[in-house]
Scaffold this active site. Structure first.
Site, mmCIF file in Angstrom:
data_model
loop_
_atom_site.group_PDB
_atom_site.id
_atom_site.type_symbol
_atom_site.label_atom_id
_atom_site.label_comp_id
_atom_site.label_asym_id
_atom_site.label_seq_id
_atom_site.Cartn_x
_atom_site.Cartn_y
_atom_site.Cartn_z
ATOM 1 N N GLU A 37 -3.379 -46.967 47.123
ATOM 2 C CA GLU A 37 -4.353 -45.944 46.756
ATOM 3 C C GLU A 37 -5.765 -46.466 47.004
ATOM 4 O O GLU A 37 -6.037 -47.655 46.873
ATOM 5 C CB GLU A 37 -4.157 -45.591 45.276
ATOM 6 C CG GLU A 37 -4.960 -44.395 44.825
ATOM 7 C CD GLU A 37 -4.700 -44.041 43.355
ATOM 8 O OE1 GLU A 37 -3.566 -44.222 42.888
ATOM 9 O OE2 GLU A 37 -5.644 -43.577 42.694
ATOM 10 N N CYS A 76 -2.382 -49.212 41.386
ATOM 11 C CA CYS A 76 -3.240 -50.355 41.087
ATOM 12 C C CYS A 76 -2.423 -51.608 41.340
ATOM 13 O O CYS A 76 -1.210 -51.614 41.156
ATOM 14 C CB CYS A 76 -3.658 -50.343 39.623
ATOM 15 S SG CYS A 76 -4.733 -48.983 39.202
#
Lengths: 812, 522
Positions: free
Chosen positions: B412, B378
């Site tokens: 990601e 994140c």
């Protein structure tokens, strides 16, 4: 355009792409139509989000303008950055450290209450303050405890009182406040915290539950090897821990016994006090009665094979030592007492007679402790080993076992005539005076040598102890030519070697020698010689006796009993080899030594040859001697290395080496040594280069001992426990009896370089003997052994079992 | 023209909204929730085709009731009936008394209220009675919401009654046999379909037999983001925190974050600027600050240049900070999941120093061991610091770490809109920097492979290619691929680089990567 029909080649990431400026390629647009051949990559966004209005607008704006436009950015909810009271709630300044901040582990675990007081609490605390002593932090701590002590249900007042340390009044006030507040609280706790998952799994989809524990293992690559290693470590840890438990258990027992002892002592004191035994008369009377039952002067002597001989000096200056013929367990049995010994012994040997007060039996504090009372580690040991005792040790041959007077005790001179009714004590001393036990000239079978006057008696566990008596002929006895007494078993070589090793070649002595011989022969002197069980005697005995023999040899006229002690360092290592494992370090040492020796090889050999033929200088130090012989051995091996095994690496040697032992039935004489027919088959040749030479060996040996010799220096896993072992045995190169045994069991390690030497120096011969003596430690076909012995790999069956041997090597 | 009272969840209508240019516009929006505060109705609206972060509570004055579209499947009793999402990709909607959400004690309804939309297909086969009992349920329509998501106890009880008669039936049919026989456990079972659903989205195909196998499934344990939205229920679709005060800043959260539920009713949630602990009130914060002596994130500083520092925090060793950081970050990251603990992550917190201490600007998290070449899990720049180059700095830093590790990496997925823009911008600038820096050797045209670009920058190959494509640099010319730099691109790049003042200086990085695989479990 026909070009369009062609499919463009796939983009190759490893192919160089030339970089052009568009202006350099005016015709580029002609090819533009096939640019789409490279498939579009996904953006990595969720499909439905990708189509969002603001994003598309921003993307297109970027593509149009080449940069972002302020009004084309993706709008976000606004944020304020003007908290007016910021300064007041974050007071103080923080200076930037010069170094990068490095947080210390656990430094964050300050014991601060998690509960933070709010305005409502503040009002309450201020109100409470008027009545009793409380500060906000204290209040927070109390609430914190109450909260953390409560589960679903809040704690009761009673429990709260247990949780909190404040006085009851305060606790009640705070508790009531807390209970009330908690009831009104929406959350499960006054300390807000993220919801935990429930055990029953019902919270799987609760969006307010976060940070669930990962129950399953994350799928990562597993390192199996690591697992095994850690498993082994765990096993070891468990073993160690259980060992620790055992030790603690034993300590507990010991301490209990100590307490018991204390109580008994106390009782004795009381009894004595009641009896009025103020000057200790009654006590000593009682003690005297007890004495025969516990002959403290005859503290069992440690078997010589164990080599940390514990010499116990007696008034009569009788040296005792024991020929140990049994009981392997005994050998291994470790005793704290023995371990300490070597430290002290060398000096003890130097000044054998200095201390022991004349005509006083030695009551050894340590012995008393050991055999009469249990004691804790610190007591006797710290007593004797503390710094102050360092100086004492100088003139204290008995070291930690020396007699020390205890305050409050009265000591009397021993009644030499009342030493007990042992069969061996003379009748005038109250004993039986059995003629079997009187002092007589004694010759040991293995090694065959005369130890002078000695008498036998039976010690603890049925051990046969030999009490030695000093006589002025001691030095001569040692040179008694045994072969002259018995039918000569040994070759002249051995005899020759024997004499060559002897330190004294005093002519006057030799005259006496012959006289004594005559005396013995005519049975004027009794001469005791234990019967030889067989030629294939226990190696163990042999070793131990040899050791003794060696030390006697070396030290000339000094008293044998004492002298043996001085060798304890080496002998310890050899005997200790039962406990030691062969470490890489030791091997490395050996290798280094070897390398060193190789440099001096030729010179050493020459010297050795010369030395061996002439009588060795008495003054020659033990160490130098060892080195010489050892170096000779090394040198010899090095010779072969260069001769036969070009490029043969020492290291390979060890890695590949497999000790192979063939049983060599002896013909009794060294000359006649030959290998049984089974030997060659039992041989394993690890490296092809050695194969030939090894096979050659038997025949060579059988031919002549003078021209060929098998020199195998053995560093099998267990045996080479220390190089010291090697050295220790080397010193006593030509023990006659050893040859017999060597003959009987001549294991050959393939990794040792067996080879032939065209002109065999006598030293080499000796080396062979020495090496072979060691070999005997390797378990050989045990059919030969009637006696249990010190065995490194005692569990191993027949050594000709090659497989077993190999395993042994690998294990270490 | 509909009455305000008729407006229910699922209605679509234009809603007045002021855009960045301060102009009024009337984008179409959907009513997600309705709440009544002292007689005044508030409507939670989601603007169609706008990001969720712009969703908000509005009064009826901003609704254009003339153009209202009621949900297609009309519900007779809105409190009970669900309206399964009919639009593809759009999360199923739940009808819910929003009052429940805010006014019910947190402990009362527990999981029932927060369940996602489970579609228990098995029920269709076995529970004909229930179908009748629920008016909204059509034969072909999953019974989802009604069976699982009734927030109030009355309906839950009723449902249990409905289920009970059906329980004898399953004895013949395998699927239903796993249902517990008692009503109290019913709720737990009801949760399973939702879970199953989730796992189905991860690849296994849906099948009525499977859906009742009774084995609870949970989200995958790697990664930090979720891409499937089936778990998305009405609770997580709505922001739950009104405002967060962090240091000097007041932040308006963009998305749901699982802060303790009792705190969601607060007008402002107060966070300690340094340890990120949350408190109910300013007083609590003040008290906390007397006890908290942190003036920087509780980790090791591995980079410092000027006032910018990076701190590395181990999610296993420093759980409380990591969790607090995640809770805060979740307020601004839609796809972030806090389902599992923080153990397998490292957190790199970027701070800016002033005399008060090291203030958090943004952070990125990173899996200790990524199976998919992720070098970022994140990534977030806190809103007050956005659009000032910090995001690119964070990204640049993440690639610097990859360079030290000697790996290529990629963020990601899924990327957010802002994430995509930031990454594209970073990739473009980084790659253009290299291409424009190429010197021609001995008169030859400079050339470079994609692999080389990837190695130099630690940007994963696929990202390099996608960037080259996005910039339209790859051209097929005379039988081979070439890279072409247009004037626009070059000029745009040069202008952008002039504005990019914040850069990572690799000399200031003091970082040794650890081999986490050798450390057992993270």
């Amino acid at each position: 355009m026909s070009k369009l029909s062609f499919r463009a080649r796939a983009l190759d990431a490893s192919k160089p792409l030339p970089v052009f400026r568009c202006e350099d390629l005016p015709d580029l647009h002609e090819y533009a139509s096939i640019n789409r051949a490279v498939p579009q990559m996904p953006t990595g966004m969720e499909k439905e989000e990708e189509s969002e209005h603001h994003l598309q607008r921003a993307i297109s704006a970027q593509q149009v303008y080449g940069e972002k436009r302020d009004n084309m950015v993706i709008p976000v909810p606004e944020a304020e950055s003007n908290i007016a009271y910021y300064e007041s709630i974050y007071p103080g300044e923080f200076k930037m450290p010069k170094q990068l901040i490095h947080i210390q582990p656990f430094s964050l675990d300050a014991e601060q209450p998690d509960y933070d007081l709010d305005s409502e609490d503040e009002v309450f605390v201020n109100k409470l303050k008027k009545k009793m002593d409380i500060c906000p932090l204290q209040f927070e701590e109390m609430i914190d405890r109450l909260e953390k002590g409560s589960g679903q249900q809040p704690v009761s007042l009673q429990e709260a009182k247990l949780l909190l340390k404040e006085d009851d009044e305060l606790i009640r006030e705070v508790y009531e406040y807390w209970i009330k507040k908690r009831k009104n609280c929406r959350g499960p706790s006054l300390i807000p915290s993220v919801k935990q998952e429930k055990r029953d799994g019902s919270s799987t989809n609760d969006p307010y539950v976060a940070f669930r524990r990962r129950t399953e293992k994350m799928q990562t690559r597993k390192n199996r090897k690591n697992d095994e290693a850690s498993y082994e470590k765990m096993l070891k840890l468990r073993r160690d821990l259980s060992r620790a438990v055992t030790i603690l258990e034993m300590i507990k027992r010991r301490e209990k016994s100590k307490r018991e002892l204390l109580h008994l002592t106390l009782e004795i004191m009381e009894k004595r006090y009641n009896l009025g035994d103020y000057n200790g008369e009654i006590m000593s009377e009682v003690m005297a009665q007890r004495q025969p039952m516990k002959p403290t002067y005859a503290i069992p002597i440690i078997p010589i094979t164990n080599s940390s001989q514990c010499k116990h000096q007696e008034a009569m200056d009788v040296k005792e030592f024991k020929v140990n013929k049994q009981d392997k367990a005994d050998l291994i049995r470790p005793k704290r007492k023995y371990e300490k010994k070597p430290k002290v012994l060398p000096s003890a040997a130097a000044t054998p007679q200095q201390t022991s007060p004349a005509a006083l039996p030695v009551f050894n504090a340590k012995d008393l402790n050991q055999y009469d009372f249990p004691s804790s580690d610190e007591e006797p040991l710290s007593q004797v080993l503390s710094g102050s005792s360092e100086a004492e040790e100088e003139n204290d041959p008995d070291g930690p076992f020396a007699f020390r007077r205890k305050a409050g005790c009265q000591y009397y001179a021993p009644h030499l005539d009342q030493t007990g009714n042992w069969p061996w004590t003379s009748s005038k001393d109250g004993g039986l005076g059995d003629s079997r036990y009187r002092y007589c000239l004694t010759t040991l079978t293995v090694p065959q040598k005369c130890v002078g006057f000695a008498r036998r008696r039976v010690g603890r566990g049925g051990r046969v102890l030999l009490d030695r008596a000093h006589s002025e002929y001691d030095s001569m006895f040692r040179h008694l030519d045994l072969e002259m007494l018995s039918s000569p078993q040994h070759s002249p070589v051995n005899q020759f070697a024997n004499t060559s090793e002897t330190n004294t070649s005093d002519t006057s002595l030799s005259k006496d020698l012959s006289q004594i011989l005559v005396n013995i022969k005519s049975c004027r002197w009794r001469h005791f010689r234990p019967r030889t069980p067989s030629l294939h005697d226990s190696d163990n005995d042999e070793v131990s006796c040899r050791k003794l023999y060696r030390s006697i040899n070396r030290t000339g006229t000094a008293q044998p009993g004492t002298q043996t002690c001085s060798t304890s360092t080496q002998s310890k290592s050899s005997s200790g080899s039962a406990h030691f494992a062969f470490t890489a370090e030791q091997y490395q040492q050996h290798q280094q030594q070897l390398a060193l020796m190789q440099k001096q090889q030729l010179a050493q050999i020459q010297q050795q040859q010369a030395n061996s033929n002439s009588s060795t200088n008495t003054s020659q130090g033990f160490v130098s001697k060892t080195l010489d012989s050892a170096s000779a051995q090394f040198a010899a091996s090095a010779l072969v290395t260069s001769e036969q095994l070009m490029g043969f690496k020492m290291k390979d040697d060890v890695v590949l080496g497999i000790g192979v032992n063939g049983v060599l039935p002896a013909s009794g004489v060294y000359k006649g040594l030959h290998l049984s027919s089974t030997t060659p088959t039992a041989l394993v040749h690890t490296s092809p280069s050695t194969a030939g030479s090894t096979l050659l060996q038997p025949s060579n040996i059988t031919q002549t001992s003078s021209s060929h010799s098998a020199l195998s220096h053995q560093v099998t896993a267990a045996n080479s426990a220390t190089t010291q072992v090697l050295i220790g045995n080397n010193i006593r190169l030509t023990v006659p009896s050893s040859v017999a045994t060597v003959n009987s069991i001549a294991p050959i390690s393939a990794r040792h370089i067996p080879r032939t030497l065209s002109a065999v120096p006598s030293s080499a011969l000796k080396l062979a003997a020495a090496a072979n003596c060691q070999v005997s430690k390797v378990p050989s076909s045990s059919s030969v052994d009637s006696v249990p012995r010190e065995n490194h790999e005692s569990e191993k069956p027949a050594l000709n079992n090659i497989a077993d041997n190999t395993v042994a090597m690998e294990v270490t | 023209m509909a009455e305000v009272g008729e407006i229910i969840e699922g209605c679509r209508l234009p809603v007045l909204r002021r855009n960045q240019d301060n102009e009024d516009e009337w984008p179409l929006a959907e009513i997600l929730s309705v709440k009544d505060i002292s007689g005044r109705k508030l409507f939670y609206v989601h603007y169609i085709d706008f990001n969720k972060r712009l969703d908000e509570w509005v009064t009826h004055e901003r609704l254009d009731l003339k153009k209202i579209q009621f949900p297609k499947k009309e519900a007779k009793t809105p409190t009970k009936n669900g309206l399964p999402g009919s639009r593809p990709g759009s999360p199923e909607r739940e009808v819910r008394k929003t009052l429940d959400l805010f006014l019910q004690p947190a402990s009362a309804q527990a999981s029932g209220k927060t369940l996602p939309i489970p579609v228990q297909i098995t029920l269709r086969f076995n529970l004909p009675k229930e179908r009748e009992a629920i008016p909204g349920g059509e034969p072909d329509q999953p019974l989802s919401s009604s069976s699982c998501l009734q927030p109030n106890h009355r309906s839950t009880k009723r449902k249990v009654e409905v289920v009970s008669p059906a329980t004898p039936v399953p004895s013949e049919t395998a699927p239903a046999s796993v249902f517990p026989q008692n009503g109290s456990a019913r709720r737990a079972v009801a949760a399973q379909p939702g879970r199953k659903r989730k796992s189905n989205c991860l690849g296994t195909d849906e099948d009525s037999q499977d859906s009742s196998d009774g084995i609870p499934s949970a989200p995958r344990m790697t990664g930090s983001l979720v891409s499937d939205r089936s778990h998305d229920d009405i609770v997580t679709r709505m922001k739950n925190i009104e405002c967060i005060e962090l240091g000097r800043h007041r932040l308006k959260p963009w998305y749901f974050s699982p802060y303790p539920q009792e705190l969601t009713t607060l007008p402002v949630l107060y966070l300690c600027e340094f340890c990120l602990k949350y408190g109910r009130s300013l007083k609590c914060l003040q008290r906390h600050l007397t006890k908290c002596d942190l003036r920087h994130p509780p980790g090791n500083e591995i980079y410092r240049k000027g006032t910018i520092s990076f701190f590395e925090i181990d999610g296993r060793k420093n759980k409380s900070y990591s969790q607090n950081l995640c809770l805060l970050a979740k307020c601004f990251l839609d796809h972030k999941t806090l389902y599992y603990d923080t153990d397998p992550f490292l957190f790199y917190v970027m701070t800016e120093y002033d005399c008060k201490g090291f203030h958090i600007v943004g952070y990125f998290s990173k899996e200790k061991e990524s199976t998919e070449d992720y070098n970022v899990a994140c990534i977030l720049t806190l809103p007050p610091y956005q659009r000032r180059g910090y995001g690119k700095l964070l990204i640049e830093f993440s690639y610097e770490l990859s360079k030290v590790e000697g790996k290529t990496g990629t963020p990601e997925k899924p990327l957010s809109d802002l994430g995509l823009l930031s990454y594209r911008s970073y990739w473009s600038q980084t790659i253009l920097e290299i291409l424009m820096g190429l010197k021609s050797e001995s008169g030859e045209r400079p050339q470079i492979t994609i692999n080389e670009i990837s190695e130099i920058t630690s940007i994963k190959k696929e990202d390099v290619i996608s960037t080259l494509q996005y910039l339209n640099l790859i051209n097929y010319y005379k039988g081979q691929y070439i890279l072409t730099l247009s004037e626009d691109i070059v000029d745009g790049h040069e202008r952008a680089m002039l504005k990019r003042l914040l850069r990572i200086d690799s000399k200031c990085l003091h970082f040794t990567p650890k081999d986490w695989s050798k450390r057992g479990k993270w």
